[in-house]
Motif scaffolding. Sequence first.
Motif, PDB file in Angstrom:
ATOM      1  N   LEU A   1       0.808  -1.232  -0.096  1.00 17.38           N
ATOM      2  CA  LEU A   1       0.099  -0.171  -0.148  1.00 17.38           C
ATOM      3  C   LEU A   1       0.809   1.266  -0.076  1.00 17.38           C
ATOM      4  CD1 LEU A   1      -2.656  -1.108   2.464  1.00 17.38           C
ATOM      5  CD2 LEU A   1      -3.149  -0.809   0.148  1.00 17.38           C
ATOM      6  N   ILE A   2       1.889   1.158   0.810  1.00 14.92           N
ATOM      7  CA  ILE A   2       2.841   2.361   0.903  1.00 14.92           C
ATOM      8  C   ILE A   2       3.416   2.537  -0.510  1.00 14.92           C
ATOM      9  CG2 ILE A   2       5.012   3.108   1.764  1.00 14.92           C
ATOM     10  CD1 ILE A   2       4.364   1.777   4.331  1.00 14.92           C
ATOM     11  N   PHE A   3       3.946   1.542  -1.332  1.00 15.56           N
ATOM     12  CA  PHE A   3       4.390   1.657  -2.559  1.00 15.56           C
ATOM     13  C   PHE A   3       3.513   2.143  -3.588  1.00 15.56           C
ATOM     14  CE2 PHE A   3       4.602  -0.120  -6.865  1.00 15.56           C
ATOM     15  CZ  PHE A   3       5.957   0.134  -7.343  1.00 15.56           C
ATOM     16  N   GLU A   4       2.199   1.789  -3.449  1.00 10.10           N
ATOM     17  CA  GLU A   4       1.015   2.403  -4.145  1.00 10.10           C
ATOM     18  C   GLU A   4       0.693   3.790  -4.155  1.00 10.10           C
ATOM     19  OE1 GLU A   4       0.867   0.571  -6.800  1.00 10.10           O
ATOM     20  OE2 GLU A   4      -1.192  -0.386  -6.740  1.00 10.10           O
ATOM     21  N   GLY A   5       0.976   4.067  -2.883  1.00 15.05           N
ATOM     22  CA  GLY A   5       0.917   5.583  -2.294  1.00 15.05           C
ATOM     23  C   GLY A   5       1.926   6.560  -2.723  1.00 15.05           C
ATOM     24  N   PHE A   6       3.080   6.198  -2.971  1.00 12.00           N
ATOM     25  CA  PHE A   6       4.256   6.822  -3.490  1.00 12.00           C
ATOM     26  C   PHE A   6       4.063   6.835  -4.998  1.00 12.00           C
ATOM     27  CE2 PHE A   6       6.996   5.799   0.455  1.00 12.00           C
ATOM     28  CZ  PHE A   6       7.032   7.071   0.899  1.00 12.00           C
ATOM     29  N   GLN A   7       3.700   5.795  -5.614  1.00  9.29           N
ATOM     30  CA  GLN A   7       3.454   5.608  -7.135  1.00  9.29           C
ATOM     31  C   GLN A   7       2.376   6.848  -7.538  1.00  9.29           C
ATOM     32  OE1 GLN A   7       5.140   3.012  -8.919  1.00  9.29           O
ATOM     33  NE2 GLN A   7       4.891   4.452 -10.463  1.00  9.29           N
ATOM     34  N   ALA A   8       1.217   6.896  -6.719  1.00  9.34           N
ATOM     35  CA  ALA A   8       0.284   7.794  -6.968  1.00  9.34           C
ATOM     36  C   ALA A   8       0.887   9.450  -6.952  1.00  9.34           C
ATOM     37  CB  ALA A   8      -0.834   7.912  -6.016  1.00  9.34           C
ATOM     38  N   HIS A   9       1.537   9.610  -5.747  1.00  5.53           N
ATOM     39  CA  HIS A   9       2.375  10.780  -5.612  1.00  5.53           C
ATOM     40  C   HIS A   9       3.046  11.101  -6.741  1.00  5.53           C
ATOM     41  CE1 HIS A   9       5.397  13.484  -3.988  1.00  5.53           C
ATOM     42  NE2 HIS A   9       4.276  14.140  -3.332  1.00  5.53           N
ATOM     43  N   GLU A  10       3.887  10.175  -7.173  1.00  3.31           N
ATOM     44  CA  GLU A  10       4.746  10.523  -8.298  1.00  3.31           C
ATOM     45  C   GLU A  10       4.022  10.811  -9.871  1.00  3.31           C
ATOM     46  OE1 GLU A  10       6.894   6.946 -10.591  1.00  3.31           O
ATOM     47  OE2 GLU A  10       8.180   7.648  -9.308  1.00  3.31           O
ATOM     48  N   TYR A  11       2.885  10.110  -9.831  1.00  3.52           N
ATOM     49  CA  TYR A  11       2.101  10.360 -11.004  1.00  3.52           C
ATOM     50  C   TYR A  11       1.746  11.818 -11.024  1.00  3.52           C
ATOM     51  CZ  TYR A  11       2.020   5.794 -12.994  1.00  3.52           C
ATOM     52  OH  TYR A  11       2.137   4.351 -13.348  1.00  3.52           O
ATOM     53  N   ILE A  12       0.937  12.191  -9.823  1.00  2.00           N
ATOM     54  CA  ILE A  12       0.517  13.491  -9.485  1.00  2.00           C
ATOM     55  C   ILE A  12       1.675  14.506  -9.888  1.00  2.00           C
ATOM     56  CG2 ILE A  12      -0.287  15.134  -7.827  1.00  2.00           C
ATOM     57  CD1 ILE A  12      -1.701  12.863  -6.481  1.00  2.00           C
ATOM     58  N   GLU A  13       2.780  14.392  -9.257  1.00  2.00           N
ATOM     59  CA  GLU A  13       3.961  15.321  -9.550  1.00  2.00           C
ATOM     60  C   GLU A  13       4.344  15.434 -11.116  1.00  2.00           C
ATOM     61  OE1 GLU A  13       8.771  15.677  -8.710  1.00  2.00           O
ATOM     62  OE2 GLU A  13       7.669  13.928  -7.736  1.00  2.00           O
ATOM     63  N   ALA A  14       4.250  14.206 -11.718  1.00  2.00           N
ATOM     64  CA  ALA A  14       4.292  14.126 -13.185  1.00  2.00           C
ATOM     65  C   ALA A  14       3.605  15.213 -13.785  1.00  2.00           C
ATOM     66  CB  ALA A  14       4.510  12.672 -13.588  1.00  2.00           C
ATOM     67  N   TYR A  15       2.310  14.802 -13.577  1.00  2.62           N
ATOM     68  CA  TYR A  15       1.277  15.584 -14.281  1.00  2.62           C
ATOM     69  C   TYR A  15       1.163  16.979 -13.993  1.00  2.62           C
ATOM     70  CZ  TYR A  15      -1.317  12.011 -17.135  1.00  2.62           C
ATOM     71  OH  TYR A  15      -1.603  11.143 -18.214  1.00  2.62           O
ATOM     72  N   THR A  16       1.367  17.463 -12.979  1.00  2.00           N
ATOM     73  CA  THR A  16       0.794  18.701 -12.400  1.00  2.00           C
ATOM     74  C   THR A  16       2.098  19.580 -12.641  1.00  2.00           C
ATOM     75  OG1 THR A  16       1.159  18.127 -10.141  1.00  2.00           O
ATOM     76  CG2 THR A  16      -0.969  17.996 -10.984  1.00  2.00           C
TER      77      THR A  16
END
Length: 303
Positions: A211-226
Amino acid sequence: MKKHQLVKYYYIAEPSFWPIVGSIGLFCTVLGFVQILHGGSFGPYLTGFGVLILLTTMFGWFGHVIHESLQGLHSPQMDRTYRWAMLWFIVSEVALFTIFFFALFYTRLFTIPELGAAPFEFARDLLMTKGPATHQYLWPHFQAEWPLLTNPDPALFVGPKAVIETWGIPALNTLILLTSAVTVTWAHWGLKKDNRKQLVIGLIATILLGLIFEGFQAHEYIEAYTELGLTLHSGIYGTTFFTLTGLHAMHVSIGIIMLFIILLRCLKGHFQPEHHFAFEAVSWYWHFVDVVWLFLFVFVYWL
């Protein structure tokens, strides 16, 4: 539950309607997804209906198999059948990721040098094409580099401002997944030793790490897009990046669900030290996810 012992006979399961139901669900899911890609109005509804059928199939079919196992009906031959089935399933998953990795390698080693007239002579020799001519007449200002921040036609596809830093979240996620491989193995050892406390703690730790891995992955995607402008529409780098990492993230999510179900079954006492292939199958899958991430870290984030 009484101690389970494999009896020496050839078990043949009763005829089941679940394969047909599952095939219908898969057909509806794929057809609906194709309709979504083509802008069909009923695509989302058909896809949702197909996914619902698939979930029902898995719940009913897997539940029936679990019931058979708890009754002691599975023979050694059935156990070998399940092992081979899981092995070939993982082989099919390896083939799936291999296709997308080949797309990445082809782009980096052949397409980009061809369009940019880069000095990759071996690539042009294999393609039997004229790299400098392609560069001169199509995009003379294009420079071959990777990661690709400036696309051949920036007006059509605006490249990203930057890419994800290798030694930030990706490196941390690598450590997290490698640690989760250790915890799931530790849990397996606990099951073999009939140490229920170690088994449960190891599984909970593995699920939390996932779950922590997925959370960091989601944060990474948000950073990439925004912040970085790195999206699916930012050229070939964005496409390959999100396709590979997104496909892996989906597999991690599935693995977390599988681990959670195994945890519930462990709490109910379904497994014995000498009979627990369901746990082994999920651990195989989780280790496969870990290995795939190592390739992603090296070839997508690092090199």
